[in-house]
Design a protein around this motif. Structure first.
Motif, short mmCIF file in Angstrom:
data_model
loop_
_atom_site.label_atom_id
_atom_site.label_comp_id
_atom_site.label_asym_id
_atom_site.label_seq_id
_atom_site.Cartn_x
_atom_site.Cartn_y
_atom_site.Cartn_z
N THR E 225 37.45 45.85 48.05
CA THR E 225 36.82 46.36 46.83
C THR E 225 37.36 45.61 45.62
OG1 THR E 225 36.98 48.51 47.95
CG2 THR E 225 36.11 48.51 45.74
N PRO E 226 37.00 44.34 45.47
CA PRO E 226 37.52 43.58 44.33
C PRO E 226 37.04 44.16 43.01
CG PRO E 226 35.76 42.36 45.43
CD PRO E 226 36.06 43.56 46.29
N GLU E 227 37.93 44.22 42.05
CA GLU E 227 37.60 44.78 40.72
C GLU E 227 38.10 43.78 39.67
OE1 GLU E 227 36.16 47.87 40.13
OE2 GLU E 227 36.38 47.83 37.95
N ALA E 228 37.16 43.22 38.93
CA ALA E 228 37.51 42.21 37.93
C ALA E 228 38.41 42.81 36.85
CB ALA E 228 36.25 41.65 37.30
N GLY E 229 39.06 41.92 36.09
CA GLY E 229 39.87 42.38 34.97
C GLY E 229 41.31 42.70 35.31
N GLY E 230 41.80 42.17 36.43
CA GLY E 230 43.14 42.54 36.89
C GLY E 230 44.25 41.64 36.39
N LEU E 231 45.43 41.87 36.99
CA LEU E 231 46.61 41.10 36.60
C LEU E 231 46.50 39.67 37.10
CD1 LEU E 231 49.50 43.56 37.60
CD2 LEU E 231 48.11 43.53 35.51
N SER E 232 47.06 38.76 36.34
CA SER E 232 47.27 37.41 36.86
C SER E 232 48.47 37.44 37.80
CB SER E 232 47.52 36.44 35.71
OG SER E 232 48.81 36.63 35.19
N PHE E 233 48.60 36.40 38.60
CA PHE E 233 49.75 36.34 39.51
C PHE E 233 51.05 36.37 38.72
CE2 PHE E 233 52.99 33.95 41.80
CZ PHE E 233 53.08 34.71 42.94
#
Lengths: 283, 283, 283, 283, 283, 283
Positions: E225-233
């Motif tokens: 369930t990918p959700e855009a707007g997340g943390l960068s590595f």
């Protein structure tokens, strides 16, 4: 409860000392000219083997009743073909010295040379059955004498005329077919004559080399160089079900390239054939 | 002009009230042990059905002339096997109560149990035809009695000895084959004897359960547990083309797993078989 | 040493002037209704052709002994069907005017119309052999008269009754099959009667149109509209091996869609058939 | 219980008559020069929309509180670009005539022309915001004036100098950038100046055209012509969250090509942006 | 020489008795509602771990200097959620009883509940750090109380108000965000405040639950369930590099779904994070 | 009209004699230890280069204005690492002898050694800029001294202390980082200090080796050993845009592995970087 994470082919979990048969992988694809990836073959076969059963309704035997040791994969250097062959020969020789049979999982077809170098030393009268789409009889390939495309020429140099029995062959240079006409027992396109060959080889030490691309790409697409016009699964299975009549001292199953097997069905075929071959060669 | 975006299997666009046949999906794969994904089967079949025609040159009939309602997919809870089976039974029972036949699209094979629980209540003399690569006759699987690997054992408990007619079976534990020898009418490897079975079942209420992995992986790789050595498409088609002789009160087509069908050809096969089965069972 | 990076089909590296046969690609898929991608067919065939040999063990001939020019792909506008057909006709006509045969690689099946428009002008008595899963005989498709689904109807308009010989057909609308009954020589499902057709066409100018989806999806999944129940590779090969008896003035091989061929085995099939067809039609 | 199988974007299930906003798909990719497949974009967005929530934590609004009609996809001819544009214009015009806003899902970027032909007739003072990696300002492309590469030139012809506001542009011919310098309001590489543009356009009728390849391929790889150096998701989101200040009379979201989105994450991005745009433009 | 084929995460090859830390996998995805496949996560992480180094240039420590036992994967029933949780709790409890820390590899997020049921019994004052894109605070999901979507609500029931510290959350129902406002320490969108939380939790027993979808899909597409707007590595890495200040008694890393990670880069990310977390929590 | 099918990188179609810059591919991946496939890199870059423009809006220059010869790929033996390096050195040397610059497309990173062997003979004062995720400074790797993991150690042996300028490094053994501390100019994690290095190297002969895995996997997943925590595209682009200040006598761009780039976006990145590097190094 706190066991180590041992991974084997389906039910091949005997200890080495009590095993009469050894399964091991040679994840080498260093001379693959077209599309590499057979290095991933052995681990794919182990992982997916749990999708099939240990019991064979074809021969009525069960892997769970056998004593097979799965030695994992050889650790090989990359970019050094000779050393990879030497390591393969060395492992094979030690298994034979311990009085055990073996099934070697490839990897590309050249690994057969490593194993046969060991087997032919022990059995000078060795006969080789070779199931393949390709002749593999070139003398050189792009300037190299050690290659998946030359492997059976190198094997012939070890065992001599008339002892290489080739089936299913449908691709090669004109010169290779001519060479075969003079030096090997080649059966083009299919397995006609296989029963006769079996009858002739009874009692002799036999090595079996199964290049899975002998199968038609319809049932085995997961290989680097698919060649249309091959055996159906049932044709190949009928062939294998005769192997118990022979004294197979070693064999290999090679050229599964899992990256070209998106569905996993080629890997499932390789698993099933591995099971059936194990059940045939174990006495 | 401004219509809603209704999605059905090819030409299955009748209203429920006028339909004599109901198509519906059960997107359940909760007990799949190896590779999940059959939950995506029904929608893949609907979407790709527009790649084939409504007319069958095999039987000369046309789906466009039939009255079939496509009810979409059941909405199921995740992680609760019993509830999923109960919802499947309930939907099936209401279709039967309205005097309609049904074709259920899986989903994994366990869903068959949900449907047969409803069918067997209505037809105590029910006979079941089971086309599959696997016996599915285990009593327990990893400690569970409800599983894709036990489903036909559970069905046998409902219908009793001699009423389960199995074809194409080529994988199972030794004990399952022994169980079949005593309790079911099992035909190993192929469909030999199918015409005879058809003749025996004429006039009786029959349920058909088609696990698509009965097909050889060469023509049907899009499934979680491919097993080599299966039926060719033409062998299976010949079998299906005899079904109009029977009184099929319900049937299922299961185990398409679209993620393992990169090319879509397995889905195309499932679509064609769905069309032919619909055309056979509609009177 | 510093050569340009010329890419050709296997050994088709003659100069245009000395060549007697021209291979070229038409990367057009503009009317594909279901799943586009045949535009990538010609380059996939060229790239993967190096996975097969130039020598054919089937007919004993070698591409390395032939004089074939590979002209690369036509550069086509996108979104303009008529112009794409006109460019195809124009290229074909100039090849014919130079006294050469051709093999055209598709692309979708509509490109056949472009080529036959040129061929039929030169050979008013043209006969067409059409190997395909689909009738392709619609008059209109979604309101368009130029489409992969109408292409053989348009061809029939050019050559007239009885000159379109169709084999392997197993999908179409009821009306198309009825049309075929009146106007074409249709052989449903397989290649029965092909030898008879060959005998009848000897000496006449013949165009061969091979839609690769005539093959069963088991051996050829890499196409936009797979249709189960098709020819095995060996059935098709037997057909092709008879072509040397005919005067093939032009031919096409179409509908490979590489994106649906994850393993590359469909492309390998297309390569092998291209080799065999070239070896058959060259005198 | 026996409902039809209606498929809509997440919660867009209002009836047409009560809806104030219409969502519809235009599955057209007929002029795509490089890699086709955007025709599958609208259905991918609908199917995967159930992986996100109806509620937006970004703006605090919920799609479940809106009245949006999902009209499904237009049925288009294949291979006829002009007719596809005419059908798009006609649908758009009827939605506008009924006093509703719309969000059109592509499909390739050329479809924007179909919609703007309708919108510009109704709103002669139309301003257009264009988010894209590519200039799309060619006059001709491979001899065609209707193409994904010429679409904004055609739009400029309709609306005139200074009304086309381009952001994120980083690819084009030198001549296109020069054209932009004279005729459009182009902001290269990023969205600098967007807030100022918003302030200038308040109160005017605005059309928004979002080519999803304006995003960096790291977050949006599922498109036919990925161009590195694009916007991050957060940059684009910040832009979109300002849109409620405008009077958006219509908009499109285009160029998702699901076949290049193996993981589904590009489709998830498209779904989220569709939700946020809907929540912004609804009053 | 003839060793068994033991497979572990990179350098985690200590014996159980001497290890102070235990790594184990829970291949469970039974309540996954959208796209299953996290069951393949733990083995993918082990297999691909050999693509990274044992040494961390970020913290200067080396896994080769640690004593970690890799216990492989738990063997779980399919289709029985409660039993899977019970087995997870039981294994966790025995590891804790032996005075060891653990890192559990999922599998879906629900497995966290199994582990915390054991941890919270031992540490009644337990604090939980939860990194995730999703709230996971529903009370019921499609009628079920045990689900990946309800897991943190169940955890909250065990540990009480104010002890659940959530970061990166950007998706959920409106009601879930409201619930969080009253009962949990939720930080929306990013990791702002993480250092402060670390400071507050020093010295207390802490459980860390890392749902990898907290990362942006650009760097972690391999999840259901990918959700855009997340943390960068880098944002996530900075967070993890502070963990050595805490007393982490157990933790989990979950929701890698390798089938959606065609390139293997998501799995590489999971491997790197597993290495860094191990190096942080080991004293 | 009947031209040969010459394939080059975008607009690199000058004849060798008039060209001042040579582009060529070295499709070698013989020492790749983890996942092979970089042999397909050069042809993927050529094929997909037509998805980008010849004009760069970043530096305002156009490839169409340059004189670049694309020499295609070297034909290499398989399984013979030394010979592959010798052929690479030989080709490079002849290009240099003709007074031309070159850009070499890999293939795996070891090919850099072949090129630098030629360059360092001509320029004893050579400085090397090395952008990479990995140190590549091992002395031996699985017993081999020629390997992708040892390549920069071998280069250091040729050029000596302080002349190897490494950027972006974030993976290696502890000993490699220690070696770098004594012998190379290593900048860990990012490109800090790059401008200073540029200033120091002005006027000197410089070789640039770009291992594309220096990029973060979010933007470049198509490589055999992805390592999280890398450069963003914009960081790398800023670095490259400074190269015109240097006298680059040769460079390579390596480690694209197209099979791990399902979407083609990594290949698009490689194409864009190839264009920008060409435009920077041409005077």
């Amino acid at each position: 409860m706190m066991n180590k994470n041992v991974q084997t082919f389906l039910a091949c979990d005997a200890d080495y000392d009590v095993a009469d048969t050894v399964l091991f992988g040679v994840p080498f694809d260093g001379t693959t000219s077209f599309r590499p990836g057979t290095r991933f073959g052995p681990s794919a076969i182990r992982n997916q083997s749990f999708g099939i059963e240990t019991y064979s309704p074809y021969c009525g035997k069960d892997l769970a009743d056998c004593r097979i040791f799965d030695g994992g994969d050889l650790e090989l250097p990359f970019g050094n073909t000779e050393k990879a062959l030497a390591l393969t020969k060395s492992y094979t020789a030690s298994v034979l010295a311990d009085g055990k049979r073996f099934v070697m999982l490839g990897g590309e077809h050249l690994i057969t040379l490593g194993a046969i170098r060991a087997v032919a030393e022990l059995y000078p009268e060795l006969e080789v059955i070779h199931l393949d789409a390709h002749t593999d009889l070139r003398d050189q390939y792009i300037g190299e004498s050690l290659s998946h495309a030359t492997v059976m020429r190198r094997v012939w140099e070890l065992i001599g005329d008339g002892r290489l029995h080739q089936f299913g062959i449908r691709s090669g240079e004109k010169e290779e077919f001519e060479f075969a006409g003079q030096h090997t027992d080649m059966h083009k396109f299919d397995t006609q004559g296989f029963s006769h060959t079996i009858a002739c080889l009874e009692g002799k030490p036999v090595y079996l080399s199964l290049d899975l691309d002998v199968l038609d790409p319809s049932i085995f697409c997961g290989t680097g160089t698919p060649e249309a016009g091959g055996l159906s699964f049932k044709e190949l299975l009928e062939t294998i079900l005769q192997l118990h009549r022979l004294n197979i001292v070693g064999c290999d199953i090679n050229e599964l390239s899992p990256h070209y097997d998106q569905s996993g069905s080629s890997t499932a075929v390789a698993c099933l054939l591995t099971r059936e071959i194990l059940l045939q060669i174990i006495k």
